[in-house]
Scaffold this motif. Structure first.
Motif, PDB file in Angstrom:
ATOM      1  N   ASN A   1       7.470  -6.430   8.294  1.00  0.00           N
ATOM      2  CA  ASN A   1       6.922  -7.152   7.282  1.00  0.00           C
ATOM      3  C   ASN A   1       7.943  -7.144   6.115  1.00  0.00           C
ATOM      4  OD1 ASN A   1       5.713  -8.489   5.077  1.00  0.00           O
ATOM      5  ND2 ASN A   1       3.677  -8.386   6.003  1.00  0.00           N
TER       6      ASN A   1
ATOM      7  N   ASP B   1       7.868  -8.389   3.022  1.00  0.00           N
ATOM      8  CA  ASP B   1       7.279  -8.368   1.928  1.00  0.00           C
ATOM      9  C   ASP B   1       6.769  -6.881   1.586  1.00  0.00           C
ATOM     10  OD1 ASP B   1       7.666 -11.172   1.329  1.00  0.00           O
ATOM     11  OD2 ASP B   1       6.035 -11.766   2.110  1.00  0.00           O
ATOM     12  N   ALA B   2       5.955  -6.469   2.662  1.00  0.00           N
ATOM     13  CA  ALA B   2       5.328  -5.174   2.554  1.00  0.00           C
ATOM     14  C   ALA B   2       6.393  -3.853   2.147  1.00  0.00           C
ATOM     15  CB  ALA B   2       4.757  -4.679   3.567  1.00  0.00           C
TER      16      ALA B   2
ATOM     17  N   TRP C   1       7.288  -4.398  -1.726  1.00  0.00           N
ATOM     18  CA  TRP C   1       6.465  -3.884  -2.514  1.00  0.00           C
ATOM     19  C   TRP C   1       6.512  -2.415  -2.556  1.00  0.00           C
ATOM     20  CZ3 TRP C   1       4.350  -6.317  -6.238  1.00  0.00           C
ATOM     21  CH2 TRP C   1       4.326  -7.728  -6.241  1.00  0.00           C
TER      22      TRP C   1
ATOM     23  N   VAL D   1      -1.709   1.196  -3.109  1.00  0.00           N
ATOM     24  CA  VAL D   1      -1.690  -0.112  -2.435  1.00  0.00           C
ATOM     25  C   VAL D   1      -0.560  -0.388  -1.875  1.00  0.00           C
ATOM     26  CG1 VAL D   1      -1.801  -2.495  -3.157  1.00  0.00           C
ATOM     27  CG2 VAL D   1      -3.340  -0.877  -4.347  1.00  0.00           C
ATOM     28  N   ALA D   2       0.828  -0.235  -2.412  1.00  0.00           N
ATOM     29  CA  ALA D   2       1.822  -0.535  -1.589  1.00  0.00           C
ATOM     30  C   ALA D   2       2.023   0.074  -0.361  1.00  0.00           C
ATOM     31  CB  ALA D   2       3.210  -0.339  -2.373  1.00  0.00           C
TER      32      ALA D   2
ATOM     33  N   LEU E   1      -0.559  -1.131   2.251  1.00  0.00           N
ATOM     34  CA  LEU E   1       0.310  -2.611   3.051  1.00  0.00           C
ATOM     35  C   LEU E   1       1.312  -2.321   3.692  1.00  0.00           C
ATOM     36  CD1 LEU E   1       0.114  -4.748  -0.392  1.00  0.00           C
ATOM     37  CD2 LEU E   1      -1.347  -5.083   1.484  1.00  0.00           C
TER      38      LEU E   1
ATOM     39  N   THR F   1       0.116  -0.878   7.075  1.00  0.00           N
ATOM     40  CA  THR F   1      -0.540  -1.685   7.979  1.00  0.00           C
ATOM     41  C   THR F   1       0.174  -2.896   8.504  1.00  0.00           C
ATOM     42  OG1 THR F   1      -1.329  -2.977   6.192  1.00  0.00           O
ATOM     43  CG2 THR F   1      -2.879  -1.011   7.016  1.00  0.00           C
ATOM     44  N   ALA F   2       1.665  -2.946   7.784  1.00  0.00           N
ATOM     45  CA  ALA F   2       2.160  -4.160   8.427  1.00  0.00           C
ATOM     46  C   ALA F   2       2.933  -3.957   9.748  1.00  0.00           C
ATOM     47  CB  ALA F   2       3.303  -4.179   7.423  1.00  0.00           C
TER      48      ALA F   2
END
Length: 137
Positions: free
Chosen positions: A2, A4-5, A8, A63-64, A67, A70-71
């Protein structure tokens, strides 16, 4: 993976590493050099001012990391997560309690705080290396 993950993750741990380097290279040396007569007021002001920044920076990193984990995590993701976790663990178990005991200047406690801070800085840069690796995969 991912993307995007990973973006971030890279942004958050880069923010954390930059923040930590600033604390290690500028903020804590200035604090440690505070004269005894000014210590109480200076330390209290430091604690009030830095707490919101710590909350923001560490919150973004947590948070990052969550994410990215879990990606579709890579080895770099796990390295970033481990480095971030160590920095947070050292903050909560060593640095924060030491700050709580530093109402009066104590050179031994200040030395322990500076040592803990160097561990946090190294951990933040380990996390950054991991995030760079994750972003390149």
């Amino acid at each position: 993976m991912n993307t995007d993950a990973n973006v971030w993750l890279l942004a958050a741990v880069a923010l954390h590493a930059g923040f930590q380097l600033t604390v290690t290279a500028i903020v804590y040396p200035a604090l440690a050099g505070t004269p005894d007569d000014d210590w109480g007021e200076t330390h209290a002001r430091h604690s009030r001012r830095i707490a919101p920044l710590v909350t923001l920076v560490y919150g973004a990193a947590v948070v990052a990391c969550a994410l990215a984990a879990t990606a579709d995590p890579s080895l770099g993701t796990w390295v970033a997560l481990a480095g971030t976790a160590v920095a947070i663990l050292v903050t909560t178990t060593v640095a924060a309690p030491l700050h709580g005991r530093l109402d009066a200047r104590d050179p031994a406690l200040v030395a322990r705080l500076l040592a803990a801070d160097r561990v946090r800085c190294a951990s933040a840069f380990l996390a950054l290396a991991g995030a760079v690796g994750a972003a390149l995969v």
